[in-house]
Design an enzyme around this catalytic site. Structure first.
Site, PDB file in Angstrom:
ATOM      1  N   GLU A  66       0.872  -0.983  -0.061  1.00 29.36           N
ATOM      2  CA  GLU A  66      -0.280   0.122   0.106  1.00 29.36           C
ATOM      3  C   GLU A  66       1.344   0.961   0.351  1.00 29.36           C
ATOM      4  OE1 GLU A  66      -1.050  -2.627   2.021  1.00 29.36           O
ATOM      5  OE2 GLU A  66      -2.954  -2.746   1.732  1.00 29.36           O
ATOM      6  N   PHE A 122     -12.026  -7.946  12.780  1.00 30.72           N
ATOM      7  CA  PHE A 122     -11.098  -8.189  12.279  1.00 30.72           C
ATOM      8  C   PHE A 122     -11.299  -7.472  11.076  1.00 30.72           C
ATOM      9  CE2 PHE A 122      -9.112 -10.637   7.877  1.00 30.72           C
ATOM     10  CZ  PHE A 122      -8.224 -11.039   9.606  1.00 30.72           C
TER      11      PHE A 122
END
Lengths: 581, 162
Positions: free
Chosen positions: A71, A133
């Site tokens: 990223e 999560f």
């Protein structure tokens, strides 16, 4: 996919298709809205929370999506795209770790006022706050490093939010805007109607200046004997280079350009003094210290420019500050003439009134300094000097390339020895000093400028922070020339340890670095190496003649330092000039 | 010169807006002495009243930096004008029956009110400027303050000055 992808349909056909009112998902709204904002390239990385968005992108070819390998690569690429084109850079990441991997890149863009729209996924709205999560409060995490941010709670708000985000990112003082989209919002459907108007009550940047203040500036110029312009990144971002050149030609005031301002004023102009500050030229720093009038144009008196403020510009009588962000005025230095407004608008008005300053003696003195104290390095040896590499790149590209740099010594040498000609031809991390920025930002710059030569100048340290993006260059045949100034150490840290920490070299040895030629080849990219001047000329020409991406490993001695240098805490009068003096 | 300033900030009533404002103060090293938030006269907008200390330059930076936040509509330095500033405090003070007349005397003098009576304590409610509340607290302290809760200052400019 190739960089030069032809559009699949005409723009009119596309817009007609996009603006049809359809019942579509948030993900499709996002894609349509991006297209309507004129986005042609997005950098991203999929993951659980953005799977609806990526599902909508399946088979979608109205814009390019580049799958980076991290990223951080995606956001630096979007940043390089934005800086080199003036358009908004866009990147997409998933929730949690995907989003937090963007943080460095967002902060980089924020410090340098780069327009980005950063899209992150988040867990579904009913999971938000449950430590689900891959949940992270990314709007909370990035609040201090974004111009604004949105957490989209209702799909109906999405068209408005996207349009506002682009508007906020690329107006006033530019900057990154984050849109956090929960997974269910990207799945919910609503009737899409494009939003074309913006009405944000708390956001009205001042574009047109207060004319009385600019008139005061004109008067101050008439009275000044030692005037100087400090031009910064704001000149580039406002596309005001031509206006600045006109202003300088009319007023005959010499110009020092900060790191981010370098490409905003041609290095060949006779009134250009070079870069000021920590590694600035003798002429620029001395000019500031002797100036009676400083006109800051789109520059924010950063501490790397002013150094110790207590000894900054001791003879100045008047400081004028042109900036689109009112909060910059008076933040670091006391300002006598504040000119809030878009740099281009301010200079356009100033140019209608500007007359030559009465400063012939001052110009003569500075020209003499330029000749007496040029930037120099020891060229007598046969070994390959990093400065030579930069000069060679500068000469062979004739200043027409887009240069991206990483952070460190090579960055300063690029700033010192490359002759910039065109605005937006330098892409570099100034404010945050982000290692790992140089190479991925070149990928973005090349995507935004498919017809230009893009050269990324890196150190052997920084290039290893995002080297995995070589895959992107190989797969998409992105013809970036990736230069590594390889001195086998963390050069700038080594320099500080030598000069400030009495030669105590602590943890700077980059032994264990890969063979960069083999690394390139492992990714399917051409790799070349040079260790002498002669080899350097030959392999660099070979790189220029190669149509695709090339990594060029220039092996240089480790002991070379960047001069002039002002030590942190000293004033810009206290320049160390180096051994070759 | 460092002085106390009372700043009124009109903001969009958005989730996270308090975090944006207080985060800005924290990050830039501006002091927050007290901060109060509540609805304003206009739907969708809230008013924060922040008491801060700093010199004139700091105050100017606070105002300019606040204006950079997209959710900030208006910033006013109330203390640059004649203003009314009020704070509310609830003070739970030890009060065995034998001590109560004495405490009630203080309460009456300060035009405060007793809002709860327990077997051995009273809750006193006092409204006024911060100095008055400080004084009240000092007078009640000898009896033993069990719990003290102050709201922070809210304020307004007097008359028709906008």
């Amino acid at each position: 996919m190739n960089v030069q992808t032809e559009p699949k349909r005409s723009k009119e056909e596309l817009i007609d298709k996009l603006t049809q009112p359809d019942l579509i998902t948030g993900s499709e709204i996002l894609l349509r809205s991006l297209l309507l904002e004129g986005v042609d390239c997005v950098f991203g990385y999929p993951g659980g929370a953005v799977l609806y968005i990526y599902d909508a992108m399946h088979g979608f070819d109205d814009f390019n999506h580049l799958l980076t390998r991290h990223e951080q690569g995606a956001i630096h690429a979007a940043d390089g795209y934005a800086r080199s084109t003036g358009k908004v850079g866009v990147c997409i990441a998933t929730s949690g770790p995907g989003a937090t991997n963007l943080v460095t890149g967002i902060a980089t863009a924020y410090m340098d006022s780069v327009p980005l729209v950063v899209i992150t996924g988040n867990v579904a709205t009913n999971f938000i706050g449950t430590d689900a999560f891959q949940e992270a409060d990314i709007t909370g995490i990035t609040m201090p490093i974004t111009k604004h941010s949105y957490l989209v709670r209702d799909v109906k708000d999405l068209p408005r939010i996207i349009h506002e985000a682009f508007h906020i990112a690329n107006t006033g003082r530019k900057g990154p805007v984050l849109i956090d989209i929960p997974k269910d919002v990207s799945a919910h459907k609503t009737i899409f109607k494009p939003v074309t108007e913006v009405n944000i009550r708390g956001y009205n940047p001042t574009v047109q200046p207060n004319k009385m203040q600019v008139d005061k500036l004109i008067k101050a110029i008439e009275e000044a004997e030692h005037p100087i312009i400090l031009a910064g990144g704001g000149v580039v971002y406002a596309d005001a280079s031509n206006e600045l050149i006109e202003f300088v030609n009319k007023t005959q005031i010499p110009v020092a350009t900060t790191l981010l301002g370098l490409s905003g004023f041609p290095s060949a102009h006779e009134l250009w003094l070079g870069m000021p500050g920590m590694h600035g030229t003798y002429t620029a720093n001395t000019a500031i210290q002797n100036a009676d009038l400083i006109i800051s144009i789109g520059s924010r008196f950063d501490d790397r420019v002013t150094m110790n403020l207590n000894g900054f510009a001791p003879k100045v009588k008047t400081i004028a500050h042109i900036d689109v962000d009112p909060a910059e005025i008076g933040k670091n230095v006391k300002t006598d003439i504040p000119c809030v407004g878009d740099v281009k608008a301010v200079l356009e008005y100033a140019n209608t009134k500007a007359k030559p300053a009465n400063n012939a003696a001052w110009i003569a003195e500075l020209q003499e300094n330029k000749v007496k104290f040029p930037l120099k390095y020891d060229q007598t040896e046969t070994e390959l000097k990093p400065q030579f590499v930069v000069e060679m790149i500068s000469e062979t590209t004739k200043g027409e390339a887009i240069i991206t740099t990483d952070v460190g010594q090579h960055q300063m040498w690029a700033a010192q020895f490359y002759r910039f000609k065109n605005p937006r031809s330098l892409v570099t991390s100034g404010g945050l000093g982000t290692m790992g920025f140089g190479f991925p930002s070149a990928i973005g710059a090349q995507m935004g400028n498919p017809d230009k030569l893009v050269v990324s100048i890196n150190g052997d340290g920084g290039v290893q922070m995002c080297a995995q993006e070589l895959a992107i260059c190989a797969i998409n045949n992105i013809p970036v020339k990736i230069v590594i100034i390889n001195n086998q150490v963390l050069g700038m840290v080594r320099q500080w340890q030598e000069i400030i920490y009495e030669n105590r070299y602590s943890h700077i040895d980059l032994a264990g670095s890969p063979d960069f030629v083999k690394l390139a080849e492992a990714y399917g990219v051409k790799g070349l190496r040079a260790t002498t001047k002669e080899e350097a000329r030959r392999v660099w020409q070979e790189a220029l003649d190669t149509p695709g991406p090339v990594v060029i490993d220039f092996v240089v001695p480790k002991g070379e330092n960047v001069f002039p240098m002002v030590k942190a805490g000293d004033t810009i009068s206290d320049m160390l000039m180096g051994d070759s003096e | 010169m460092t002085t106390k300033h009372t700043v009124s900030v009109l903001v969009n009533n958005q989730p996270g807006v308090l975090q944006r404002v207080s985060g800005l103060f924290g990050r830039r090293g501006f002091n927050i002495e007290s901060i109060t938030v509540g609805e304003s006269e206009e739907n969708g907008l809230s008013r924060m009243v922040i008491v801060t200390t700093g010199d004139d330059n700091t105050l100017e930076q606070i105002s300019k930096q606040l204006y950079k936040l997209v959710d900030v509509i208006k910033v006013v330095d109330l203390s640059a004008n004649p203003m009314v500033a009020r704070e509310l405090a609830l003070i739970k003070v030890n009060a065995e029956p034998i001590m109560r007349p004495e405490i009630l005397g203080i309460v009456e003098t300060f035009r405060a009110a007793v809002v709860d009576i327990g077997p051995a304590s009273l809750i006193v409610q006092v409204v006024g400027d911060s100095d008055k509340i400080d004084a009240m607290v000092e007078l009640l302290r000898p009896y033993g303050i069990r719990e003290l809760s102050r709201t922070g200052v809210t304020a307004m400019i007097r008359g028709s000055v906008k």
